[in-house]
Design a protein around this motif. Sequence first.
Motif, short mmCIF file in Angstrom:
data_model
loop_
_atom_site.label_atom_id
_atom_site.label_comp_id
_atom_site.label_asym_id
_atom_site.label_seq_id
_atom_site.Cartn_x
_atom_site.Cartn_y
_atom_site.Cartn_z
N LEU A 1 84.44 77.21 26.92
CA LEU A 1 84.71 76.73 25.57
C LEU A 1 86.18 76.95 25.21
CD1 LEU A 1 83.88 75.59 22.84
CD2 LEU A 1 83.00 77.84 22.22
N ASP A 2 86.76 78.08 25.61
CA ASP A 2 88.17 78.34 25.33
C ASP A 2 89.05 77.27 25.98
OD1 ASP A 2 87.63 80.60 23.84
OD2 ASP A 2 87.92 81.99 25.53
N GLN A 3 88.73 76.88 27.20
CA GLN A 3 89.51 75.84 27.88
C GLN A 3 89.39 74.50 27.17
OE1 GLN A 3 87.62 76.39 31.73
NE2 GLN A 3 89.52 77.21 32.61
N GLY B 1 78.71 79.38 26.41
CA GLY B 1 80.16 79.24 26.42
C GLY B 1 80.74 78.40 27.53
N ALA B 2 79.92 77.63 28.23
CA ALA B 2 80.42 76.78 29.31
C ALA B 2 79.85 75.37 29.18
CB ALA B 2 80.05 77.36 30.67
N VAL B 3 80.63 74.38 29.62
CA VAL B 3 80.20 72.98 29.57
C VAL B 3 79.11 72.73 30.61
CG1 VAL B 3 80.91 70.58 29.85
CG2 VAL B 3 82.47 72.21 28.77
N GLY C 1 79.21 79.84 12.38
CA GLY C 1 77.88 79.27 12.21
C GLY C 1 76.77 79.96 12.98
N GLY C 2 77.10 80.98 13.75
CA GLY C 2 76.07 81.71 14.47
C GLY C 2 75.65 81.11 15.79
N SER C 3 76.22 79.95 16.15
CA SER C 3 75.84 79.32 17.43
C SER C 3 77.07 79.03 18.28
CB SER C 3 75.08 78.01 17.16
OG SER C 3 75.88 77.11 16.41
N TRP C 4 78.17 79.75 18.03
CA TRP C 4 79.41 79.51 18.77
C TRP C 4 79.16 79.69 20.27
CZ3 TRP C 4 82.93 82.61 21.66
CH2 TRP C 4 84.19 82.00 21.89
#
Length: 210
Positions: free
Chosen positions: A149-151, A196-198, A168-171
């Motif tokens: 997600l950071d990328q 956290g990954a695509v 939102g609690g679902s990051w």
Amino acid sequence: MRRAGRGCPAEPVRESGGRRTAVGLRHAVVPAAGLGRHRQGVRFAEVGAEFSFGEGEAVRPTEDRPGDRTANVLGPTGIGKLQIGMTTQEAEATGMVEAGEGDDDCGSWYLKPDVNGDAVVGWSSRGLVSIPAYDRIVTPEGIRIGSSLDQVEAAYDDLTGVAADKDGGSWGDGPALGGQEDEHAGVHYRFLFVNGAVVKLILEHDQPRC
């Protein structure tokens, strides 16, 4: 080409092991067994669309195509000769799609370069409206299935959606859209994130009408 009724996008049908298997744009289900190391899918719904994608999907390498550097790049408006917005006739003439099914308003093909046979391209009355990433396919910004997600946030500063909402609690989990505010009007990327990954990446028409 077999025609299907109106409503949900039509799904191309393949036969495997004596069973008929349909994979569509609004409801793509990956079997728990029989396709590499796929495990039980993660399902979500947004704006009337429902997807199911396996965690820990097996990724099979694509063949290198030395003469076509665009073959492994999704975006900014298509992949290789296949471009968002082209007519169904133009798309079929590229030789990149097969096994189409649907009507003039909505339908889909399999994407031939995907040797796994899972990638599904969609059309509507607006022409070609969606192209998925698969295997080693990357965006021009270097984002692919498996990117963090950071990328993705670093590549697309307009990223929006529940996965990108830190309050939102679902990051890190769920859908998000990116590339809506760049210089390429009419298209954007849709991402699905898990932990956290695509896990899914699709280039889409802004107004698919399907």
